[in-house]
Design a protein around this motif. Structure first.
Motif, PDB file in Angstrom:
ATOM      1  N   TYR A  74       0.842  -1.201   0.000  1.00  0.00           N
ATOM      2  CA  TYR A  74       0.000   0.000   0.000  1.00  0.00           C
ATOM      3  C   TYR A  74       0.879   1.254   0.000  1.00  0.00           C
ATOM      4  CZ  TYR A  74      -4.453  -2.420   1.085  1.00  0.00           C
ATOM      5  OH  TYR A  74      -5.591  -3.190   1.056  1.00  0.00           O
ATOM      6  N   ALA A  75       1.911   1.263   0.826  1.00  0.00           N
ATOM      7  CA  ALA A  75       2.817   2.420   0.868  1.00  0.00           C
ATOM      8  C   ALA A  75       3.526   2.581  -0.471  1.00  0.00           C
ATOM      9  CB  ALA A  75       3.822   2.253   2.000  1.00  0.00           C
ATOM     10  N   LYS A  76       3.997   1.484  -1.039  1.00  0.00           N
ATOM     11  CA  LYS A  76       4.701   1.535  -2.322  1.00  0.00           C
ATOM     12  C   LYS A  76       3.799   2.010  -3.451  1.00  0.00           C
ATOM     13  CE  LYS A  76       8.148  -2.004  -1.366  1.00  0.00           C
ATOM     14  NZ  LYS A  76       8.692  -3.301  -1.811  1.00  0.00           N
ATOM     15  N   ALA A  77       2.486   1.733  -3.338  1.00  0.00           N
ATOM     16  CA  ALA A  77       1.529   2.148  -4.375  1.00  0.00           C
ATOM     17  C   ALA A  77       1.098   3.607  -4.211  1.00  0.00           C
ATOM     18  CB  ALA A  77       0.296   1.244  -4.340  1.00  0.00           C
ATOM     19  N   GLY A  78       1.577   4.261  -3.159  1.00  0.00           N
ATOM     20  CA  GLY A  78       1.217   5.657  -2.935  1.00  0.00           C
ATOM     21  C   GLY A  78      -0.171   5.849  -2.358  1.00  0.00           C
ATOM     22  N   LEU A  79      -0.700   4.836  -1.674  1.00  0.00           N
ATOM     23  CA  LEU A  79      -2.051   4.919  -1.117  1.00  0.00           C
ATOM     24  C   LEU A  79      -2.152   5.887   0.052  1.00  0.00           C
ATOM     25  CD1 LEU A  79      -5.001   3.909  -0.852  1.00  0.00           C
ATOM     26  CD2 LEU A  79      -4.108   2.029   0.551  1.00  0.00           C
ATOM     27  N   PHE A  80      -1.130   5.948   0.882  1.00  0.00           N
ATOM     28  CA  PHE A  80      -1.253   6.663   2.150  1.00  0.00           C
ATOM     29  C   PHE A  80      -0.932   8.155   2.044  1.00  0.00           C
ATOM     30  CE2 PHE A  80       0.068   2.340   3.890  1.00  0.00           C
ATOM     31  CZ  PHE A  80      -1.244   1.935   4.082  1.00  0.00           C
ATOM     32  N   GLU A  81      -1.792   8.944   2.649  1.00  0.00           N
ATOM     33  CA  GLU A  81      -1.544  10.378   2.828  1.00  0.00           C
ATOM     34  C   GLU A  81      -0.548  10.571   3.968  1.00  0.00           C
ATOM     35  OE1 GLU A  81      -1.767  14.360   2.110  1.00  0.00           O
ATOM     36  OE2 GLU A  81      -2.895  12.882   0.978  1.00  0.00           O
ATOM     37  N   THR A  82      -0.765   9.827   5.063  1.00  0.00           N
ATOM     38  CA  THR A  82       0.121   9.900   6.220  1.00  0.00           C
ATOM     39  C   THR A  82       0.305   8.513   6.818  1.00  0.00           C
ATOM     40  OG1 THR A  82      -1.697  10.295   7.777  1.00  0.00           O
ATOM     41  CG2 THR A  82      -0.623  12.246   6.841  1.00  0.00           C
ATOM     42  N   VAL A  83       1.450   8.329   7.460  1.00  0.00           N
ATOM     43  CA  VAL A  83       1.728   7.127   8.244  1.00  0.00           C
ATOM     44  C   VAL A  83       2.373   7.595   9.543  1.00  0.00           C
ATOM     45  CG1 VAL A  83       3.008   4.962   8.404  1.00  0.00           C
ATOM     46  CG2 VAL A  83       2.079   5.694   6.187  1.00  0.00           C
ATOM     47  N   GLU A  84       1.670   7.375  10.648  1.00  0.00           N
ATOM     48  CA  GLU A  84       2.205   7.694  11.970  1.00  0.00           C
ATOM     49  C   GLU A  84       2.706   6.396  12.585  1.00  0.00           C
ATOM     50  OE1 GLU A  84      -0.157  10.224  14.555  1.00  0.00           O
ATOM     51  OE2 GLU A  84      -1.447  10.648  12.828  1.00  0.00           O
ATOM     52  N   ILE A  85       3.899   6.425  13.131  1.00  0.00           N
ATOM     53  CA  ILE A  85       4.491   5.251  13.774  1.00  0.00           C
ATOM     54  C   ILE A  85       4.719   5.602  15.233  1.00  0.00           C
ATOM     55  CG2 ILE A  85       6.457   3.677  13.811  1.00  0.00           C
ATOM     56  CD1 ILE A  85       6.806   4.347  10.788  1.00  0.00           C
ATOM     57  N   ARG A  86       4.057   4.822  16.108  1.00  0.00           N
ATOM     58  CA  ARG A  86       4.141   5.105  17.537  1.00  0.00           C
ATOM     59  C   ARG A  86       4.415   3.821  18.317  1.00  0.00           C
ATOM     60  NH1 ARG A  86      -1.204   8.853  18.460  1.00  0.00           N
ATOM     61  NH2 ARG A  86      -0.659  10.448  16.929  1.00  0.00           N
ATOM     62  N   PRO A  87       5.251   3.907  19.355  1.00  0.00           N
ATOM     63  CA  PRO A  87       5.393   2.756  20.238  1.00  0.00           C
ATOM     64  C   PRO A  87       4.019   2.400  20.817  1.00  0.00           C
ATOM     65  CG  PRO A  87       7.072   4.393  20.714  1.00  0.00           C
ATOM     66  CD  PRO A  87       6.088   5.030  19.765  1.00  0.00           C
ATOM     67  N   PHE A  88       3.800   1.116  21.010  1.00  0.00           N
ATOM     68  CA  PHE A  88       2.483   0.637  21.435  1.00  0.00           C
ATOM     69  C   PHE A  88       2.644  -0.343  22.588  1.00  0.00           C
ATOM     70  CE2 PHE A  88      -1.138  -2.363  20.863  1.00  0.00           C
ATOM     71  CZ  PHE A  88      -2.173  -1.468  21.044  1.00  0.00           C
ATOM     72  N   ASN A  89       1.812  -0.182  23.608  1.00  0.00           N
ATOM     73  CA  ASN A  89       1.796  -1.086  24.751  1.00  0.00           C
ATOM     74  C   ASN A  89       0.453  -1.786  24.781  1.00  0.00           C
ATOM     75  OD1 ASN A  89       2.278  -2.415  27.139  1.00  0.00           O
ATOM     76  ND2 ASN A  89       1.949  -0.632  28.428  1.00  0.00           N
ATOM     77  N   TRP A  90       0.440  -3.035  24.371  1.00  0.00           N
ATOM     78  CA  TRP A  90      -0.799  -3.818  24.289  1.00  0.00           C
ATOM     79  C   TRP A  90      -1.125  -4.362  25.673  1.00  0.00           C
ATOM     80  CZ3 TRP A  90      -1.449  -8.176  20.086  1.00  0.00           C
ATOM     81  CH2 TRP A  90      -2.790  -8.574  20.029  1.00  0.00           C
ATOM     82  N   VAL A  91      -2.032  -3.683  26.382  1.00  0.00           N
ATOM     83  CA  VAL A  91      -2.342  -4.024  27.758  1.00  0.00           C
ATOM     84  C   VAL A  91      -3.546  -4.957  27.860  1.00  0.00           C
ATOM     85  CG1 VAL A  91      -2.993  -3.082  30.016  1.00  0.00           C
ATOM     86  CG2 VAL A  91      -1.320  -1.878  28.596  1.00  0.00           C
ATOM     87  N   PHE A  92      -4.664  -4.583  27.276  1.00  0.00           N
ATOM     88  CA  PHE A  92      -5.899  -5.347  27.425  1.00  0.00           C
ATOM     89  C   PHE A  92      -6.100  -6.318  26.274  1.00  0.00           C
ATOM     90  CE2 PHE A  92      -6.560  -1.587  29.978  1.00  0.00           C
ATOM     91  CZ  PHE A  92      -7.028  -2.150  31.169  1.00  0.00           C
ATOM     92  N   ASN A  93      -6.556  -7.513  26.594  1.00  0.00           N
ATOM     93  CA  ASN A  93      -6.870  -8.571  25.623  1.00  0.00           C
ATOM     94  C   ASN A  93      -5.676  -9.002  24.788  1.00  0.00           C
ATOM     95  OD1 ASN A  93      -9.599  -8.745  26.420  1.00  0.00           O
ATOM     96  ND2 ASN A  93     -10.090  -6.999  25.126  1.00  0.00           N
ATOM     97  N   ASN A  94      -4.491  -8.831  25.322  1.00  0.00           N
ATOM     98  CA  ASN A  94      -3.298  -9.312  24.647  1.00  0.00           C
ATOM     99  C   ASN A  94      -3.185 -10.817  24.914  1.00  0.00           C
ATOM    100  OD1 ASN A  94      -0.696 -10.053  23.886  1.00  0.00           O
ATOM    101  ND2 ASN A  94       0.250  -8.197  24.671  1.00  0.00           N
ATOM    102  N   PRO A  95      -3.275 -11.639  23.870  1.00  0.00           N
ATOM    103  CA  PRO A  95      -3.251 -13.083  24.090  1.00  0.00           C
ATOM    104  C   PRO A  95      -1.921 -13.594  24.651  1.00  0.00           C
ATOM    105  CG  PRO A  95      -3.190 -12.583  21.754  1.00  0.00           C
ATOM    106  CD  PRO A  95      -3.416 -11.289  22.476  1.00  0.00           C
ATOM    107  N   GLU A  96      -0.884 -12.795  24.570  1.00  0.00           N
ATOM    108  CA  GLU A  96       0.433 -13.208  25.069  1.00  0.00           C
ATOM    109  C   GLU A  96       0.690 -12.723  26.479  1.00  0.00           C
ATOM    110  OE1 GLU A  96       3.259 -11.876  22.187  1.00  0.00           O
ATOM    111  OE2 GLU A  96       2.334 -13.041  20.579  1.00  0.00           O
ATOM    112  N   ALA A  97      -0.239 -11.942  27.042  1.00  0.00           N
ATOM    113  CA  ALA A  97      -0.028 -11.381  28.388  1.00  0.00           C
ATOM    114  C   ALA A  97      -0.323 -12.413  29.461  1.00  0.00           C
ATOM    115  CB  ALA A  97      -0.903 -10.149  28.584  1.00  0.00           C
TER     116      ALA A  97
END
Length: 97
Positions: A74-97
């Motif tokens: 999708y990025a290579k095809a020029g689909l995105f206007e913006t891409v925000e990249i943020r660290p994420f902490n998966w707290v609730f309903n994380n199957p690995e927690a």
């Protein structure tokens, strides 16, 4: 470390999304097989049509997350206007927690 990729499509690019979807899904399957994908799906507008993506990935740091995000067909095809990249902490309903 987890990172959330919050991608917003360019306006009037739904056809680009639909045309590129098969290769995007292949890419998601490949990074999933590598253990780099935690979850993914489209974000929707008020009419229920795709208007972006939310992808949660595993990467060593923000630079590695950005490099992985740049590989998305999708990025290579020029689909995105913006891409925000943020660290994420998966707290609730994380199957690995």
């Amino acid at each position: 470390m987890l990172f959330a990729l919050w991608c917003t499509d360019k306006k009037d690019h739904l056809q680009v999304r639909m045309d590129t979807r098969p290769t995007h899904v292949e890419w998601l399957n490949s990074i999933n097989a590598e253990g780099k994908l935690k979850m993914a799906g489209p974000t929707l507008n008020a009419e229920g049509k795709p208007m972006g993506s939310l992808v949660v990935i595993v990467a060593d740091d923000a630079d590695a997350a950005a490099a992985l995000a740049a590989q998305d067909p999708y990025a290579k095809a020029g689909l995105f206007e913006t891409v925000e990249i943020r660290p994420f902490n998966w707290v609730f309903n994380n199957p690995e927690a």
